[in-house]
Design a protein around this motif. Structure first.
Motif, PDB file in Angstrom:
ATOM      1  N   THR A   1      56.180  -3.582  59.810  1.00 41.30           N
ATOM      2  CA  THR A   1      55.078  -4.081  58.880  1.00 41.30           C
ATOM      3  C   THR A   1      55.012  -4.231  57.804  1.00 41.30           C
ATOM      4  OG1 THR A   1      55.234  -1.635  58.259  1.00 41.30           O
ATOM      5  CG2 THR A   1      53.929  -1.906  60.195  1.00 41.30           C
ATOM      6  N   GLY A   2      56.256  -3.994  57.187  1.00 37.24           N
ATOM      7  CA  GLY A   2      56.551  -4.397  55.382  1.00 37.24           C
ATOM      8  C   GLY A   2      57.092  -6.294  56.410  1.00 37.24           C
ATOM      9  N   MET A   3      57.959  -5.820  56.499  1.00 39.06           N
ATOM     10  CA  MET A   3      58.541  -7.681  57.706  1.00 39.06           C
ATOM     11  C   MET A   3      57.254  -8.702  57.707  1.00 39.06           C
ATOM     12  SD  MET A   3      62.106  -7.268  59.410  1.00 39.06           S
ATOM     13  CE  MET A   3      62.124  -8.300  60.430  1.00 39.06           C
ATOM     14  N   VAL A   4      56.351  -8.367  58.408  1.00 35.47           N
ATOM     15  CA  VAL A   4      55.073  -8.625  58.884  1.00 35.47           C
ATOM     16  C   VAL A   4      53.944  -9.843  57.645  1.00 35.47           C
ATOM     17  CG1 VAL A   4      53.124  -9.072  59.551  1.00 35.47           C
ATOM     18  CG2 VAL A   4      55.038  -8.635  60.663  1.00 35.47           C
ATOM     19  N   TRP A   5      54.025  -8.149  56.646  1.00 32.78           N
ATOM     20  CA  TRP A   5      53.554  -8.505  55.263  1.00 32.78           C
ATOM     21  C   TRP A   5      54.713  -9.564  54.029  1.00 32.78           C
ATOM     22  CZ3 TRP A   5      51.572  -3.889  52.174  1.00 32.78           C
ATOM     23  CH2 TRP A   5      50.913  -3.603  50.901  1.00 32.78           C
ATOM     24  N   GLY A   6      55.167  -8.967  54.280  1.00 31.95           N
ATOM     25  CA  GLY A   6      56.227 -10.099  53.325  1.00 31.95           C
ATOM     26  C   GLY A   6      55.941 -11.136  53.419  1.00 31.95           C
ATOM     27  N   ASN A   7      55.860 -11.693  54.485  1.00 30.73           N
ATOM     28  CA  ASN A   7      56.126 -12.742  55.469  1.00 30.73           C
ATOM     29  C   ASN A   7      55.017 -13.784  54.891  1.00 30.73           C
ATOM     30  OD1 ASN A   7      57.294 -15.212  57.004  1.00 30.73           O
ATOM     31  ND2 ASN A   7      56.647 -14.624  58.759  1.00 30.73           N
ATOM     32  N   PHE A   8      53.917 -13.038  54.890  1.00 33.31           N
ATOM     33  CA  PHE A   8      52.270 -13.964  54.878  1.00 33.31           C
ATOM     34  C   PHE A   8      52.486 -13.675  53.175  1.00 33.31           C
ATOM     35  CE2 PHE A   8      51.825 -12.428  59.120  1.00 33.31           C
ATOM     36  CZ  PHE A   8      51.217 -13.885  59.201  1.00 33.31           C
ATOM     37  N   THR A   9      52.416 -12.535  52.098  1.00 32.80           N
ATOM     38  CA  THR A   9      52.723 -12.364  50.639  1.00 32.80           C
ATOM     39  C   THR A   9      53.762 -13.089  50.088  1.00 32.80           C
ATOM     40  OG1 THR A   9      53.592 -10.550  51.028  1.00 32.80           O
ATOM     41  CG2 THR A   9      50.743 -10.900  50.520  1.00 32.80           C
ATOM     42  N   TRP A  10      55.094 -12.801  50.535  1.00 34.59           N
ATOM     43  CA  TRP A  10      56.086 -13.316  49.725  1.00 34.59           C
ATOM     44  C   TRP A  10      56.711 -14.803  50.723  1.00 34.59           C
ATOM     45  CZ3 TRP A  10      58.333  -7.693  50.312  1.00 34.59           C
ATOM     46  CH2 TRP A  10      57.731  -6.540  48.859  1.00 34.59           C
ATOM     47  N   GLY A  11      56.198 -14.683  51.197  1.00 33.95           N
ATOM     48  CA  GLY A  11      56.896 -16.191  51.713  1.00 33.95           C
ATOM     49  C   GLY A  11      58.029 -15.622  52.255  1.00 33.95           C
ATOM     50  N   ASP A  12      58.484 -14.530  53.532  1.00 38.40           N
ATOM     51  CA  ASP A  12      60.341 -14.354  53.495  1.00 38.40           C
ATOM     52  C   ASP A  12      60.419 -12.812  53.961  1.00 38.40           C
ATOM     53  OD1 ASP A  12      62.268 -14.009  54.008  1.00 38.40           O
ATOM     54  OD2 ASP A  12      63.156 -14.783  51.898  1.00 38.40           O
ATOM     55  N   PRO A  13      60.315 -13.073  55.435  1.00 41.45           N
ATOM     56  CA  PRO A  13      60.085 -11.479  55.857  1.00 41.45           C
ATOM     57  C   PRO A  13      61.067 -10.461  55.312  1.00 41.45           C
ATOM     58  CG  PRO A  13      60.598 -12.989  57.337  1.00 41.45           C
ATOM     59  CD  PRO A  13      60.427 -13.844  56.592  1.00 41.45           C
TER      60      PRO A  13
ATOM     61  N   THR B   1      64.952  -1.432  38.298  1.00 41.57           N
ATOM     62  CA  THR B   1      65.248  -2.974  38.843  1.00 41.57           C
ATOM     63  C   THR B   1      64.207  -3.877  38.771  1.00 41.57           C
ATOM     64  OG1 THR B   1      65.637  -3.010  40.628  1.00 41.57           O
ATOM     65  CG2 THR B   1      67.777  -4.198  39.001  1.00 41.57           C
ATOM     66  N   ASP B   2      63.850  -4.886  38.222  1.00 41.59           N
ATOM     67  CA  ASP B   2      62.643  -5.563  39.417  1.00 41.59           C
ATOM     68  C   ASP B   2      62.241  -5.859  40.680  1.00 41.59           C
ATOM     69  OD1 ASP B   2      61.762  -6.479  36.673  1.00 41.59           O
ATOM     70  OD2 ASP B   2      62.830  -7.862  36.616  1.00 41.59           O
ATOM     71  N   SER B   3      61.372  -5.506  41.024  1.00 44.36           N
ATOM     72  CA  SER B   3      60.463  -5.285  42.732  1.00 44.36           C
ATOM     73  C   SER B   3      59.893  -6.122  42.828  1.00 44.36           C
ATOM     74  CB  SER B   3      61.112  -3.910  43.243  1.00 44.36           C
ATOM     75  OG  SER B   3      60.269  -4.302  44.364  1.00 44.36           O
ATOM     76  N   LEU B   4      59.637  -6.881  43.857  1.00 45.08           N
ATOM     77  CA  LEU B   4      58.750  -7.350  44.284  1.00 45.08           C
ATOM     78  C   LEU B   4      57.409  -6.376  44.644  1.00 45.08           C
ATOM     79  CD1 LEU B   4      60.489 -10.164  46.541  1.00 45.08           C
ATOM     80  CD2 LEU B   4      58.962 -10.158  44.250  1.00 45.08           C
ATOM     81  N   HIS B   5      58.133  -5.190  45.133  1.00 44.40           N
ATOM     82  CA  HIS B   5      56.991  -4.400  45.732  1.00 44.40           C
ATOM     83  C   HIS B   5      55.793  -4.036  44.091  1.00 44.40           C
ATOM     84  CE1 HIS B   5      59.619  -3.494  48.864  1.00 44.40           C
ATOM     85  NE2 HIS B   5      58.343  -2.880  49.377  1.00 44.40           N
ATOM     86  N   PRO B   6      55.075  -3.875  44.089  1.00 47.08           N
ATOM     87  CA  PRO B   6      53.899  -3.085  43.415  1.00 47.08           C
ATOM     88  C   PRO B   6      54.402  -1.982  42.982  1.00 47.08           C
ATOM     89  CG  PRO B   6      52.996  -2.208  45.110  1.00 47.08           C
ATOM     90  CD  PRO B   6      53.706  -3.823  45.688  1.00 47.08           C
ATOM     91  N   GLY B   7      53.909  -1.170  41.495  1.00 47.65           N
ATOM     92  CA  GLY B   7      54.425   0.109  40.645  1.00 47.65           C
ATOM     93  C   GLY B   7      56.396   0.254  40.727  1.00 47.65           C
TER      94      GLY B   7
END
Lengths: 220, 220
Positions: free
Chosen positions: A92-104, A163-169
């Motif tokens: 599910t994260g890969m699907v989501w990442g594909n649309f928001t971060w442009g990379d699964p 570290t910096d993460s793309l995830h919120p929080g």
């Protein structure tokens, strides 16, 4: 009724989640847009996985204290379904990442942590496979399970904070308030977590029952 | 306390009597460094600092796994039963960890100097880098000693050892690489306190767990 009310509760919560997740009203965020609905499905997978891993560790400790082989079967089943939910969370994260971060699969500490976690639990099953003697297998894998859990936790909870993460929080002070949710979403999000955890426990209980039956059949 | 001391001395004496094992480890370090030298330095004569750092830690990781994998298999089974009757299991694992720590200190100390001699030395804050090496020796020995105790129970112990340890050791390895990267770039020491504290924390968890869990392994 006293024994299975939680199954009904889980089912009702999940129906509610699915309905709200597909048709409910969500705030419009930049970049996220409609994909914010995935928060009802992706995030609870991790909660379910963590719950199952903790349960697995608790039963491993119980086995080490009492030496009852049933506890080992419990621990093994919890770990098994935890891997399943880890996979689902990953997908599910890969699907989501594909649309928001442009990379699964972007480079992100949380993704790395989860990949390692799945590796650890795969190693747990390889370890189980390499012994024939039941008590020995149970004891060694219980020790490994407790040890692996304790090294896995800092990986998930501490390293992404550093570290910096793309995830919120992450990459700073983590808090749920940082998810871009309004109160209406929270009304779905929290029940969704409970619902998915209940479903995971339900699946595990079925797995435990079959494993116990298989074990009894071998005993005869 | 006396028990621990006696056990450590016994291990050192054993090592001293058949030096070929220790010399073998040294040769392992030298030859891997030399292979790196041949493949990176000889023709192109350039190596990125990041590659330098990562190569060093990968070499150390393999040296550690090979050196520590022996710690429970070098003596025969009957003698282990003898120890079982003689000493407390907590003392036994502590002695093994301390001994492996010293072994790793020597091996990685020699390793870093050979590595720097062959591959050039881009490290700016060498004292901090040495601290990272010491913390690494502690983390590796603590983590791998328990894993080797588990793996020594199986038939295919050497492959199982690598398989079990890799995922468990990754959190330590990530922190080590980050800390040593800071040392390499010569950043302010205060920037690295986070990493040092996390490493010490993970080391403490791992040692405490080995202490608690080893008695359960000992029974077999």
């Amino acid at each position: 009724m006293r024994k299975w009310w939680w199954k009904i509760l889980g089912a009702v919560l999940l129906i509610y989640t699915a309905f709200q997740g597909l048709a409910g009203i969500v705030p419009r965020q930049p970049i996220l847009n409609e994909t914010i609905r995935n928060v009802y499905f992706h995030v609870p997978m991790w909660f379910a996985m963590m719950t199952l891993m903790s349960a697995s560790m608790v039963f491993s400790i119980k086995y080490l204290r009492k030496g009852n082989i049933d506890d080992d079967i419990y621990a093994m089943s919890f770990a098994h379904i935890a891997i399943l939910f880890g996979m689902l969370g990953f997908l599910t994260g890969m699907v989501w990442g594909n649309f928001t971060w442009g990379d699964p699969l972007p480079k992100d500490p949380k993704l790395i942590a989860v990949e390692i976690g799945l590796l650890i639990y795969s190693a747990y099953f390889v370890l189980r496979g390499s012994f024939d003697d039941e008590q020995k297998k149970a004891r060694l894998s219980a020790v490994y399970n407790v040890f692996a859990f304790a090294t896995f936790m800092p990986l998930v909870w501490i390293l992404p904070r550093l570290t910096d993460s793309l995830h919120p929080g992450n990459g700073g002070n983590p808090a749920f308030g940082r998810y871009d949710m309004d109160n209406q979403m929270r009304m779905v999000f929290y029940p969704a977590i409970i619902g998915w955890i209940l479903l995971a426990v339900w699946i595990t209980s079925l797995k435990i029952r079959t494993e116990l039956l298989i074990y009894k059949k071998q005993e005869i | 306390m006396n028990e621990i001391k006696a056990l450590i001395l016994k291990d050192i004496q054993l090592e001293w009597r058949n030096k070929y094992a220790f010399n073998g480890m040294l040769l392992y370090v030298v030859s891997t460094v030399f292979v790196c030298y041949l493949s990176f330095k000889l023709k192109v004569n350039q190596i990125e600092p990041i590659t330098w750092n990562t190569l060093f830690w990968i070499i150390l990781l393999f040296v550690a796994i090979n050196a520590i994998a022996r710690s429970f298999t070098q003596e025969n089974k009957n003698r282990n039963i003898y120890y079982f009757l003689l000493v407390r299991p907590e003392n036994f694992i502590i002695a093994k960890i301390v001994y492996n720590f010293f072994l790793m200190l020597i091996l990685s100390g020699i390793g870093i100097f050979i590595f720097a001699a062959f591959m050039g030395n881009p490290v700016q804050d060498f004292a901090l880098y040495l601290l990272a090496v010491v913390l690494g020796a502690l983390g590796f020995s603590a983590c791998l000693t328990l894993m080797s105790a588990i793996a020594s129970q199986a038939d295919n112990s050497s492959s199982l050892m690598a398989l079990l340890s890799f995922p468990v050791i990754i959190p330590i390895l990530i922190m080590l690489i980050r800390l040593s990267k800071n040392a390499m770039d010569g950043l302010e020491r205060s920037n690295s306190t986070d990493e040092i504290l996390t490493l010490l924390g993970i080391d403490a968890i791992v040692i405490a767990l080995s202490f608690i869990l080893f008695p359960f392994l000992w029974k077999t």
